[in-house]
Write a protein that holds these residues in place. Structure first.
Motif, mmCIF file in Angstrom:
data_model
loop_
_atom_site.group_PDB
_atom_site.id
_atom_site.type_symbol
_atom_site.label_atom_id
_atom_site.label_comp_id
_atom_site.label_asym_id
_atom_site.label_seq_id
_atom_site.Cartn_x
_atom_site.Cartn_y
_atom_site.Cartn_z
ATOM 1 N N UNK A 65 34.529 56.552 47.538
ATOM 2 C CA UNK A 65 34.684 55.370 46.985
ATOM 3 C C UNK A 65 35.737 54.541 47.113
ATOM 4 N N UNK A 66 37.056 55.181 46.688
ATOM 5 C CA UNK A 66 38.189 54.466 46.632
ATOM 6 C C UNK A 66 38.360 53.883 47.996
ATOM 7 N N UNK A 67 38.108 54.630 49.087
ATOM 8 C CA UNK A 67 38.561 54.148 50.289
ATOM 9 C C UNK A 67 37.794 52.837 50.770
ATOM 10 N N UNK A 68 36.450 52.699 50.320
ATOM 11 C CA UNK A 68 35.392 51.740 50.660
ATOM 12 C C UNK A 68 36.036 50.557 49.620
ATOM 13 N N UNK A 69 36.477 50.606 48.500
ATOM 14 C CA UNK A 69 37.015 49.660 47.662
ATOM 15 C C UNK A 69 38.489 48.931 48.372
ATOM 16 N N UNK A 70 39.161 50.024 49.030
ATOM 17 C CA UNK A 70 40.491 49.390 49.557
ATOM 18 C C UNK A 70 40.225 48.798 51.051
ATOM 19 N N UNK A 71 39.058 49.090 51.649
ATOM 20 C CA UNK A 71 38.709 48.592 52.891
ATOM 21 C C UNK A 71 38.123 47.019 52.442
ATOM 22 N N UNK A 72 37.484 47.069 51.442
ATOM 23 C CA UNK A 72 36.835 45.594 51.027
ATOM 24 C C UNK A 72 37.997 44.779 50.738
ATOM 25 N N UNK A 88 38.110 43.126 39.415
ATOM 26 C CA UNK A 88 37.244 43.759 38.372
ATOM 27 C C UNK A 88 35.839 43.536 38.664
ATOM 28 N N UNK A 89 35.437 42.141 39.179
ATOM 29 C CA UNK A 89 34.019 41.848 39.413
ATOM 30 C C UNK A 89 33.843 42.736 40.859
ATOM 31 N N UNK A 148 43.267 40.184 55.084
ATOM 32 C CA UNK A 148 44.433 40.181 55.577
ATOM 33 C C UNK A 148 44.685 40.276 57.020
ATOM 34 N N UNK A 149 43.763 41.190 57.524
ATOM 35 C CA UNK A 149 44.043 41.260 58.866
ATOM 36 C C UNK A 149 43.287 40.549 59.757
ATOM 37 N N UNK A 150 42.004 39.806 59.189
ATOM 38 C CA UNK A 150 41.637 38.779 60.141
ATOM 39 C C UNK A 150 42.055 37.725 59.971
ATOM 40 N N UNK A 165 39.542 37.525 48.591
ATOM 41 C CA UNK A 165 40.468 36.832 48.292
ATOM 42 C C UNK A 165 40.276 36.071 46.823
ATOM 43 N N UNK A 166 38.953 35.492 46.741
ATOM 44 C CA UNK A 166 38.494 34.719 45.442
ATOM 45 C C UNK A 166 38.054 35.456 44.669
#
Length: 295
Positions: free
Chosen positions: A159-166, A126-127, A171-173, A121-122
């Motif tokens: 790599x896209x999948x990992x970024x989207x999971x991150x 880009x970072x 949001x779920x938690x 969230x924070x």
């Protein structure tokens, strides 16, 4: 004083009768608040969306069909929506495990883990993209361990999948956690008293209560993943027809001054997202109604 006045009962402290015509609103200032809300939503949401659809409607049908059926557009949409659904589904499972551990167990570092959930969230997107790329590149800490196994993460759809999971996990938690915390433990104890096993209690008591929250978290994670741009372009590699996401293709079309192509792709993404969110919200309302009937 007349006899009629003396015979009439007098109630001390009662409210005066409402004026003729429309009665007073229960919420003070509700009309003004509603007007400001509609004005703000119109300026921020409705008018830009209407402009997008009006711009797309100017295209001839054959031109619109040609844009949307081009191989590059289809592959970009498939990557964006397919990986977003996969990431939201994975976050649904991982989020359930994390929420259960945070709510039901006491362990050292629990507060630290709870705070770490909010990092996506924070953290600027880009970072996050640069950090994930440095970790999963072939010379990164994790990528170097996966390279001998023939697993390449950076600059691939993985790599896209990992970024989207991150970026979607919080949001779920954060959606499910307060619901599980407020769940009455007496219901579980009553189920155990009646002879229900642990898995039966989870399936028949806990799951129906938290299912609407899970569906909401899934919808939020999916919507966030579909529109994600900053954290993905660094780790994706952005190869056309391989690892190019739809938001990036829209930016490319804008830089090429092909505004018609950009608006057509954007409108398609918007309609598809609305349809999927509509289905998820329908399932959520059905789950809430079913839970109410069972209660």
């Amino acid at each position: 004083m007349s006899e009629t006045t003396l015979d009439r009962p007098t109630l001390v402290g009662t409210l005066p009768p409402p004026p003729a015509g429309r009665g007073r609103s229960v919420i003070p200032g509700f009309g003004l608040t509603l007007g400001l809300t509609l004005l703000w939503l119109s300026l921020v949401v409705l008018i830009p969306l209407a402009a997008l659809f009006l711009k797309t409607a100017e295209l001839p049908p054959e031109r619109l069909f040609a844009i949307l059926t081009s191989p590059r557009t289809l592959n970009a949409l498939k990557i964006s929506f397919g990986l977003s659904l996969a990431a939201a589904s994975i976050n649904l499972v991982l989020g359930a495990v994390i929420v259960w551990a945070l709510v039901r167990y006491e362990f050292p570092g629990r507060r630290v883990l709870d705070a770490l959930v909010d990092i996506p969230f924070a953290l600027p997107t880009a970072v996050a993209g640069i950090a994930l790329t440095s970790l999963y590149a072939e010379n990164g800490w994790i990528g170097a361990l996966l390279a001998p196994l023939g697993i390449k993460v950076a600059f691939t759809p993985l790599g896209i999948l990992i970024a989207l999971i991150f970026i979607g996990l919080p949001f779920v938690v954060r959606t499910v956690q307060p619901v599980l915390e407020d769940l009455d433990h007496g219901l579980e104890e009553a189920a155990a008293t009646l002879g229900a096993g642990r898995w039966t209690t989870i399936r028949r008591v806990i799951a129906p209560a938290v299912l609407p929250a899970f569906l909401t978290g899934f919808a939020l994670a999916f919507a966030r993943a579909v529109g994600e741009y900053g954290s993905v372009i660094f780790i994706a590699g952005n190869l056309p027809n391989v690892s190019e996401i739809a938001p990036l293709l829209i930016v490319i079309r804008l830089e090429e001054f092909r505004y018609a192509d950009a608006t057509a792709i954007a409108a398609t993404m918007l309609v598809a997202s609305f349809l999927l969110l509509f289905v998820v919200n329908g399932l959520q309302r059905w789950s809430q109604a079913r839970t109410g009937r069972l209660a």
